[in-house]
Motif scaffolding. Sequence first.
Motif, PDB file in Angstrom:
ATOM      1  N   LEU A 127       0.823  -1.212   0.000  1.00 14.24           N
ATOM      2  CA  LEU A 127       0.000   0.000   0.000  1.00 14.24           C
ATOM      3  C   LEU A 127       0.857   1.263   0.000  1.00 14.24           C
ATOM      4  O   LEU A 127       0.416   2.323  -0.442  1.00 14.24           O
ATOM      5  CB  LEU A 127      -0.895  -0.016   1.252  1.00 14.24           C
ATOM      6  N   SER A 128       2.103   1.155   0.481  1.00 14.04           N
ATOM      7  CA  SER A 128       2.990   2.324   0.574  1.00 14.04           C
ATOM      8  C   SER A 128       3.486   2.793  -0.795  1.00 14.04           C
ATOM      9  O   SER A 128       4.054   3.876  -0.911  1.00 14.04           O
ATOM     10  CB  SER A 128       4.202   1.981   1.456  1.00 14.04           C
ATOM     11  N   ASP A 129       3.263   1.971  -1.837  1.00 12.75           N
ATOM     12  CA  ASP A 129       3.853   2.248  -3.158  1.00 12.75           C
ATOM     13  C   ASP A 129       2.785   2.071  -4.233  1.00 12.75           C
ATOM     14  O   ASP A 129       2.386   0.949  -4.548  1.00 12.75           O
ATOM     15  CB  ASP A 129       5.012   1.258  -3.369  1.00 12.75           C
ATOM     16  N   PRO A 130       2.321   3.185  -4.840  1.00 10.01           N
ATOM     17  CA  PRO A 130       1.253   3.079  -5.855  1.00 10.01           C
ATOM     18  C   PRO A 130       1.611   2.133  -6.998  1.00 10.01           C
ATOM     19  O   PRO A 130       0.749   1.405  -7.506  1.00 10.01           O
ATOM     20  CB  PRO A 130       1.081   4.515  -6.351  1.00 10.01           C
ATOM     21  N   GLY A 131       2.882   2.099  -7.414  1.00 10.95           N
ATOM     22  CA  GLY A 131       3.294   1.186  -8.491  1.00 10.95           C
ATOM     23  C   GLY A 131       3.154  -0.260  -8.077  1.00 10.95           C
ATOM     24  O   GLY A 131       2.699  -1.112  -8.864  1.00 10.95           O
ATOM     25  N   ALA A 132       3.519  -0.542  -6.815  1.00 11.92           N
ATOM     26  CA  ALA A 132       3.379  -1.915  -6.297  1.00 11.92           C
ATOM     27  C   ALA A 132       1.905  -2.306  -6.218  1.00 11.92           C
ATOM     28  O   ALA A 132       1.546  -3.460  -6.499  1.00 11.92           O
ATOM     29  CB  ALA A 132       4.033  -2.024  -4.918  1.00 11.92           C
ATOM     30  N   CYS A 133       1.053  -1.353  -5.852  1.00 10.07           N
ATOM     31  CA  CYS A 133      -0.400  -1.631  -5.804  1.00 10.07           C
ATOM     32  C   CYS A 133      -0.918  -2.013  -7.185  1.00 10.07           C
ATOM     33  O   CYS A 133      -1.708  -2.949  -7.326  1.00 10.07           O
ATOM     34  CB  CYS A 133      -1.171  -0.414  -5.282  1.00 10.07           C
ATOM     35  N   ARG A 134      -0.458  -1.280  -8.204  1.00 13.81           N
ATOM     36  CA  ARG A 134      -0.898  -1.578  -9.577  1.00 13.81           C
ATOM     37  C   ARG A 134      -0.423  -2.964 -10.013  1.00 13.81           C
ATOM     38  O   ARG A 134      -1.175  -3.740 -10.595  1.00 13.81           O
ATOM     39  CB  ARG A 134      -0.364  -0.515 -10.551  1.00 13.81           C
ATOM     40  N   ASP A 135       0.851  -3.262  -9.739  1.00 14.76           N
ATOM     41  CA  ASP A 135       1.396  -4.573 -10.123  1.00 14.76           C
ATOM     42  C   ASP A 135       0.647  -5.705  -9.424  1.00 14.76           C
ATOM     43  O   ASP A 135       0.359  -6.747 -10.029  1.00 14.76           O
ATOM     44  CB  ASP A 135       2.884  -4.658  -9.752  1.00 14.76           C
ATOM     45  N   LEU A 136       0.351  -5.485  -8.154  1.00 16.40           N
ATOM     46  CA  LEU A 136      -0.335  -6.512  -7.361  1.00 16.40           C
ATOM     47  C   LEU A 136      -1.739  -6.762  -7.909  1.00 16.40           C
ATOM     48  O   LEU A 136      -2.164  -7.911  -8.080  1.00 16.40           O
ATOM     49  CB  LEU A 136      -0.401  -6.037  -5.903  1.00 16.40           C
ATOM     50  N   ALA A 137      -2.454  -5.674  -8.218  1.00 16.02           N
ATOM     51  CA  ALA A 137      -3.815  -5.817  -8.749  1.00 16.02           C
ATOM     52  C   ALA A 137      -3.793  -6.528 -10.103  1.00 16.02           C
ATOM     53  O   ALA A 137      -4.648  -7.383 -10.391  1.00 16.02           O
ATOM     54  CB  ALA A 137      -4.483  -4.447  -8.879  1.00 16.02           C
ATOM     55  N   GLY A 138      -2.797  -6.203 -10.939  1.00 20.54           N
ATOM     56  CA  GLY A 138      -2.694  -6.857 -12.251  1.00 20.54           C
ATOM     57  C   GLY A 138      -2.393  -8.342 -12.119  1.00 20.54           C
ATOM     58  O   GLY A 138      -2.969  -9.183 -12.824  1.00 20.54           O
ATOM     59  N   SER A 139      -1.495  -8.675 -11.195  1.00 19.16           N
ATOM     60  CA  SER A 139      -1.133 -10.071 -10.952  1.00 19.16           C
ATOM     61  C   SER A 139      -2.322 -10.851 -10.397  1.00 19.16           C
ATOM     62  O   SER A 139      -2.587 -11.987 -10.793  1.00 19.16           O
ATOM     63  CB  SER A 139       0.046 -10.109  -9.972  1.00 19.16           C
ATOM     64  N   LEU A 140      -3.050 -10.205  -9.487  1.00 16.68           N
ATOM     65  CA  LEU A 140      -4.246 -10.838  -8.903  1.00 16.68           C
ATOM     66  C   LEU A 140      -5.290 -11.105  -9.990  1.00 16.68           C
ATOM     67  O   LEU A 140      -5.882 -12.192 -10.051  1.00 16.68           O
ATOM     68  CB  LEU A 140      -4.834  -9.929  -7.810  1.00 16.68           C
TER      69      LEU A 140
END
Length: 331
Positions: A127-140
């Motif tokens: 949650l601390s990193d918007p890019g990581a949030c995007r990657d996580l949502a795409g992977s999910l």
Amino acid sequence: MSEFSFGPATGVGSMPGGDAREAAKTVTGSIETFPYLAELPARGPGADMLGRTAGLLVDLYARVEPSGWRIGDRPGRDTRRARAWLGEDLDALEEFTQGYEGPVKVQAVGPWTLAAALELKNGEVALSDPGACRDLAGSLAEGLRAHLADVRRRIPGAQVVLQLDEPSLIAVLRGQIKTASEYRTHRAVDRQAVESTLRDVLGVQDGPAVVHSCAPDVPFALLRRAGADAISFDFSLLTERDDEAIGEGVEAGTKLFAGVVPGVDGRLSDPAGSVMGVRTLWRRLGLNPGSLAESVVVTPSCGLAGASPAYARAALAHCVRAARSLADNPE
């Protein structure tokens, strides 16, 4: 979504014990018209909802650290274990749904609760990193697409219902998720970003989707805009502040998964008593009592992992009887 009929009652997700066949037998025997893929967190990390969902991710891998689940570079023992348990659970559900036709529900952690729980290499949550949030949502999203296809292949008569579990969604929206130091909190995520990410993940489902949250102040309107066909919640946490959003949702065709049966051992009231609050809500909102049975699915208030096996079985059967009482006596 084309016209779809949910069953009158179902469970939330987790069940007690560690025997996949026993859980599948209980679920399909108690909830004959709307079974679901049980989660058995008592087996340990990887069998819980977070570990199971981490095992579904594509090109992202997580392992268990003392502080929780952390994203790593390659699949390790924890990923393999999560996938093995999911396979075992799917095998068991497939065995007990031979010839079944109708809705079948599968659950996964939604993108925001996942981002609030999975740690990056630096120990802070995604949650601390918007890019990581995007990657996580795409992977999910990719992982869910494959998972849903697998369930359809195993149970050809199933109309698969996807449930995203978002217990941390309110805390994400309000900036209440703590940093690794626990002295501060991560800043609140913009509501439009929350909504569009949820819409993207729900978009992988070619069929009905439910979002579940057993926290207070469920954002009903946001979830509807994001594409949820149904919203699952702990009925005892509703307040009159929720009335307007619920009324608008029901009139627009959103289904309510009303968690009215306690998720832990206790005395069960009579089935009509369990849904008395739902009838009261309908009267307060001025809704047509005849629409009750088609708008409401009766569930336990949350998962049943903390219950005894005997109570879990009784609670699911009680949900079915309570739903029948709503249909037979809507007033």
